[in-house]
Scaffold this motif. Structure first.
Motif, PDB file in Angstrom:
ATOM      1  N   ILE A   1       0.188  -2.504   5.956  1.00 37.56           N
ATOM      2  CA  ILE A   1      -0.033  -1.695   4.764  1.00 37.56           C
ATOM      3  C   ILE A   1      -0.118  -0.228   5.185  1.00 37.56           C
ATOM      4  O   ILE A   1      -0.793   0.102   6.165  1.00 37.56           O
ATOM      5  CB  ILE A   1      -1.311  -2.122   4.034  1.00 37.56           C
ATOM      6  CG1 ILE A   1      -1.141  -3.535   3.461  1.00 37.56           C
ATOM      7  CG2 ILE A   1      -1.672  -1.150   2.927  1.00 37.56           C
ATOM      8  CD1 ILE A   1      -2.407  -4.111   2.855  1.00 37.56           C
ATOM      9  N   ILE A   2       0.591   0.637   4.471  1.00 38.21           N
ATOM     10  CA  ILE A   2       0.569   2.069   4.785  1.00 38.21           C
ATOM     11  C   ILE A   2       0.227   2.854   3.525  1.00 38.21           C
ATOM     12  O   ILE A   2       0.526   2.438   2.410  1.00 38.21           O
ATOM     13  CB  ILE A   2       1.921   2.550   5.350  1.00 38.21           C
ATOM     14  CG1 ILE A   2       3.068   2.192   4.395  1.00 38.21           C
ATOM     15  CG2 ILE A   2       2.166   1.960   6.728  1.00 38.21           C
ATOM     16  CD1 ILE A   2       4.428   2.735   4.839  1.00 38.21           C
TER      17      ILE A   2
ATOM     18  N   ILE B   1       5.093   7.046   7.009  1.00 35.33           N
ATOM     19  CA  ILE B   1       3.948   6.962   6.102  1.00 35.33           C
ATOM     20  C   ILE B   1       3.937   8.189   5.198  1.00 35.33           C
ATOM     21  O   ILE B   1       3.920   9.323   5.676  1.00 35.33           O
ATOM     22  CB  ILE B   1       2.630   6.854   6.883  1.00 35.33           C
ATOM     23  CG1 ILE B   1       2.639   5.596   7.766  1.00 35.33           C
ATOM     24  CG2 ILE B   1       1.436   6.833   5.936  1.00 35.33           C
ATOM     25  CD1 ILE B   1       1.395   5.426   8.609  1.00 35.33           C
ATOM     26  N   GLY B   2       3.983   7.956   3.911  1.00 33.31           N
ATOM     27  CA  GLY B   2       3.993   9.059   2.959  1.00 33.31           C
ATOM     28  C   GLY B   2       5.329   9.759   2.831  1.00 33.31           C
ATOM     29  O   GLY B   2       5.445  10.747   2.113  1.00 33.31           O
TER      30      GLY B   2
ATOM     31  N   ILE C   1       1.264  -1.804  -3.909  1.00 30.68           N
ATOM     32  CA  ILE C   1       0.097  -2.653  -4.162  1.00 30.68           C
ATOM     33  C   ILE C   1      -1.016  -1.814  -4.775  1.00 30.68           C
ATOM     34  O   ILE C   1      -1.074  -0.592  -4.588  1.00 30.68           O
ATOM     35  CB  ILE C   1      -0.399  -3.337  -2.871  1.00 30.68           C
ATOM     36  CG1 ILE C   1      -0.766  -2.303  -1.806  1.00 30.68           C
ATOM     37  CG2 ILE C   1       0.641  -4.300  -2.342  1.00 30.68           C
ATOM     38  CD1 ILE C   1      -1.397  -2.910  -0.566  1.00 30.68           C
ATOM     39  N   PRO C   2      -1.923  -2.439  -5.526  1.00 28.81           N
ATOM     40  CA  PRO C   2      -3.042  -1.698  -6.142  1.00 28.81           C
ATOM     41  C   PRO C   2      -3.984  -1.142  -5.084  1.00 28.81           C
ATOM     42  O   PRO C   2      -4.031  -1.622  -3.945  1.00 28.81           O
ATOM     43  CB  PRO C   2      -3.741  -2.767  -6.989  1.00 28.81           C
ATOM     44  CG  PRO C   2      -2.769  -3.895  -7.110  1.00 28.81           C
ATOM     45  CD  PRO C   2      -1.917  -3.860  -5.890  1.00 28.81           C
TER      46      PRO C   2
ATOM     47  N   ASP D   1      -2.472   4.216  -3.345  1.00 27.68           N
ATOM     48  CA  ASP D   1      -1.013   4.384  -3.467  1.00 27.68           C
ATOM     49  C   ASP D   1      -0.301   3.754  -2.275  1.00 27.68           C
ATOM     50  O   ASP D   1       0.591   4.367  -1.669  1.00 27.68           O
ATOM     51  CB  ASP D   1      -0.646   5.872  -3.572  1.00 27.68           C
ATOM     52  CG  ASP D   1      -1.314   6.534  -4.760  1.00 27.68           C
ATOM     53  OD1 ASP D   1      -1.364   5.908  -5.837  1.00 27.68           O
ATOM     54  OD2 ASP D   1      -1.806   7.671  -4.611  1.00 27.68           O
ATOM     55  N   ALA D   2      -0.689   2.552  -1.955  1.00 26.34           N
ATOM     56  CA  ALA D   2      -0.236   1.918  -0.712  1.00 26.34           C
ATOM     57  C   ALA D   2       1.010   1.065  -0.912  1.00 26.34           C
ATOM     58  O   ALA D   2       1.337   0.638  -2.019  1.00 26.34           O
ATOM     59  CB  ALA D   2      -1.361   1.065  -0.128  1.00 26.34           C
TER      60      ALA D   2
END
Length: 233
Positions: A97-98, A43-44, A64-65, A80-81
């Motif tokens: 989703i992350i 993640i990130g 994704i938005p 910012d996923a």
């Protein structure tokens, strides 16, 4: 001549069967391989919080938005996923989703505290899933993951301890257990936001009461002597 026709017919038959088999393989939904496939996502892009789903195959990743989920503790926003789609051993498709973002996007966390804090919750409404969001004071960032449970029923403990690989000694279950963490931060709707239990040395100096709650007294002389010098007995 007749023999040559028979051979040609057999060859054509083999080619037709092979073509149908190839088309069938192309049209067949992908499936994960038990031995070789695993979905792993940082993640990130760093190693603070990772997602690991064994015996599954990643088939798609897309940005994704910004958006939000309705959860048991209210709305959880993400920024910012990435949406990661995967399949299991039977070809069943699901996703998670992350995201990693600034703590300025949330008012849940006490960012002046030098301790990591987290929330664990489940989604309500039309989407089924589990959600985990953690603030890291070392990275000054918030990390989040929402795992859909549309195809596979994933418990809170499976998400926290198995998929995220977090230590049960430091992360209590928020809604699957009556046991609460040693401290919590409230957003006004309840004490759902828990701190992460650090190592014994740090905990004894930042929150002696929590140290007594989580560890046996009398098994570490350096820490015991320090606590006694501070007036704890």
């Amino acid at each position: 001549m007749a023999k040559r026709k028979i051979i040609l017919i057999l060859a054509l038959f083999v080619l037709i069967i092979g073509a149908f088999s190839l088309i069938g393989n192309l049209l067949e939904p992908p499936k994960a391989d038990y031995e070789n496939d695993v979905v792993f996502e940082k993640i990130g892009g760093d190693d603070f919080l990772n997602v690991t789903i064994k015996h599954c195959l990643k088939i798609d990743e897309r940005d994704i938005p910004d958006g939000s989920f309705s959860t048991s503790v209210g709305k959880v926003k993400y920024y910012d996923a990435k949406n990661i789609t995967y399949v299991d051993l039977f070809g069943n498709r699901d996703y998670f989703i992350i995201w990693k973002t600034s703590p300025d996007n949330y008012d849940w966390f006490e960012t002046n505290e030098s301790v990591n804090q987290y929330v664990s919750c489940y989604l309500t409404g039309d989407v089924e899933g589990k959600c985990f969001v953690e603030y890291s004071y070392e990275y000054n960032s918030v990390y989040g993951v929402m795992v859909s449970t549309a195809e596979d029923s994933i418990s809170e403990s499976e998400l926290i301890y198995k998929i995220l690989g977090l230590d049960p000694e430091g992360f209590d279950l928020a809604y699957s257990s009556t046991q609460s963490s040693y401290d919590s931060y409230s957003s006004g709707s309840g004490s759902h936001y828990h701190t992460v239990v650090p190592d014994r040395y740090t905990l004894s100096r930042t929150d002696p009461g929590a140290y007594y709650d989580h560890y046996e007294y009398g098994d570490n002389y350096e820490i015991d002597n320090y606590l006694e010098s501070e007036g704890f007995d």
